[in-house]
Design an enzyme around this catalytic site. Structure first.
Site, short mmCIF file in Angstrom:
data_model
loop_
_atom_site.label_atom_id
_atom_site.label_comp_id
_atom_site.label_asym_id
_atom_site.label_seq_id
_atom_site.Cartn_x
_atom_site.Cartn_y
_atom_site.Cartn_z
CE LYS A 13 -2.24 -0.82 3.82
NZ LYS A 13 -1.77 -2.16 4.24
NE ARG A 88 -4.64 -0.98 9.72
CZ ARG A 88 -3.56 -0.44 9.16
NH1 ARG A 88 -3.48 0.85 8.95
NH2 ARG A 88 -2.54 -1.19 8.81
NE ARG A 127 7.15 -3.06 6.31
CZ ARG A 127 5.82 -2.89 6.26
NH1 ARG A 127 5.26 -2.31 5.22
NH2 ARG A 127 5.06 -3.32 7.24
NE ARG A 133 6.34 -0.77 10.00
CZ ARG A 133 5.16 -0.71 9.39
NH1 ARG A 133 5.06 -0.08 8.23
NH2 ARG A 133 4.11 -1.27 9.92
NE ARG A 144 1.77 -4.85 11.14
CZ ARG A 144 2.94 -4.92 10.49
NH1 ARG A 144 4.01 -5.40 11.09
NH2 ARG A 144 3.04 -4.52 9.25
P1 ADP Z 1 0.72 -2.17 7.88
O1 ADP Z 1 -0.37 -1.84 6.92
O2 ADP Z 1 1.95 -2.63 7.21
O3 ADP Z 1 0.26 -3.09 8.98
P2 ADP Z 1 0.80 0.63 8.76
O4 ADP Z 1 2.08 1.37 8.61
O5 ADP Z 1 -0.32 0.99 7.87
O6 ADP Z 1 1.21 -0.89 8.67
O7 ADP Z 1 0.30 0.77 10.28
C1 ADP Z 1 1.16 0.48 11.36
C2 ADP Z 1 0.38 0.46 12.67
O8 ADP Z 1 -0.23 1.76 12.89
C3 ADP Z 1 -0.80 -0.51 12.73
O9 ADP Z 1 -0.39 -1.81 13.06
C4 ADP Z 1 -1.64 0.16 13.83
O10 ADP Z 1 -1.12 -0.07 15.12
C5 ADP Z 1 -1.49 1.62 13.53
N1 ADP Z 1 -2.56 2.11 12.62
C6 ADP Z 1 -2.39 2.57 11.35
N2 ADP Z 1 -3.57 2.92 10.82
C7 ADP Z 1 -4.52 2.67 11.74
C8 ADP Z 1 -5.94 2.79 11.78
N3 ADP Z 1 -6.64 3.25 10.73
N4 ADP Z 1 -6.58 2.44 12.93
C9 ADP Z 1 -5.91 1.98 13.98
N5 ADP Z 1 -4.59 1.82 14.01
C10 ADP Z 1 -3.88 2.15 12.91
#
Ligand code: ADP
Length: 191
Positions: A13, A88, A127, A133, A144
């Site tokens: 993404k 989400r 990654r 990370r 996740r």
């Molecule tokens: P990925 O899609 O690779 O899991 P992201 O960088 O999009 O990682 O998100 C990392 C973390 O940030 C998530 O695991 C969560 O803890 C938090 N996060 C991101 N977006 C949201 C959201 N819309 N609602 C709740 N938590 C979020």
């Protein structure tokens, strides 16, 4: 253009969001990136978010919704935006509906990237070596993925029912995937 980019962790993404947003001259708004920036700056928001992120849990809706609302209110997002990592949860879908309706606009499309489960684990572990990370460890990745399946995957059907869903094969070279997305969005952009 008001777009959402969805897909499981590791679907690509973030990578695609930047290319697609550039093409349409809109900001790519990544909730994960905003949280990570706040964590490294040590802001209150970062302090609140970090313990959830480190465990692969979602940050509470109240915190996330407010953050997105503020970001969407910035002048650069006036012509549109591409959301990466939001919504989400179903509660976030409703909140976003309200935010967009308030501006008198509508959502144009929801792009979902599909990737094989095996490919995803490989990408995430790679990654973790490159970016370091803290949430790319095997246990946290699993959590996740679980949360995505439980909380986020159902949103695909919500947007499909609204006729907004565009499913894109996320396997293959980055350029090829970008091309697929842009081709699929072309008619949306025209209309
Ligand atoms: P990925 O899609 O690779 O899991 P992201 O960088 O999009 O990682 O998100 C990392 C973390 O940030 C998530 O695991 C969560 O803890 C938090 N996060 C991101 N977006 C949201 C959201 N819309 N609602 C709740 N938590 C979020």
């Amino acid at each position: 253009m008001r777009l959402i980019l969805m897909g499981p962790p590791g679907a690509g993404k973030g990578t695609q969001a930047k290319f697609v947003a550039d093409r349409f001259g809109i900001p790519a708004i990544s909730t994960g990136d905003i949280f990570r920036a706040n964590v490294s700056e040590g802001t209150d928001l970062g302090i609140q978010a970090q313990r959830y992120m480190d465990q692969g849990e979602y940050v509470p809706d109240s915190v996330t919704n407010l953050m997105v609302r503020r970001r969407i209110d910035q002048p650069d997002a006036e012509p549109g935006f591409l959301l990466d990592g939001y919504p989400r949860t179903l509660a976030q879908v409703e909140e976003l509906d309200g935010m967009i309706a308030f501006t008198g606009h509508r959502l144009d499309a929801v792009v979902v990237l599909t990737v094989d489960a095996e490919e995803i684990v490989g990408r995430l572990l790679q990654r973790s070596e490159v970016e370091g990370r803290t949430d790319d460890t095997a246990d946290v990745i699993r959590r996740r993925q679980e949360l995505y399946a439980e909380e986020t995957a159902p949103l695909v059907e919500v947007y499909r029912d609204r006729g907004l869903l565009i499913e894109i094969d996320g396997m293959g070279e980055v350029d090829l995937v970008t091309e697929r997305i842009l081709t699929a969005l072309d008619p949306v952009h025209q209309s």
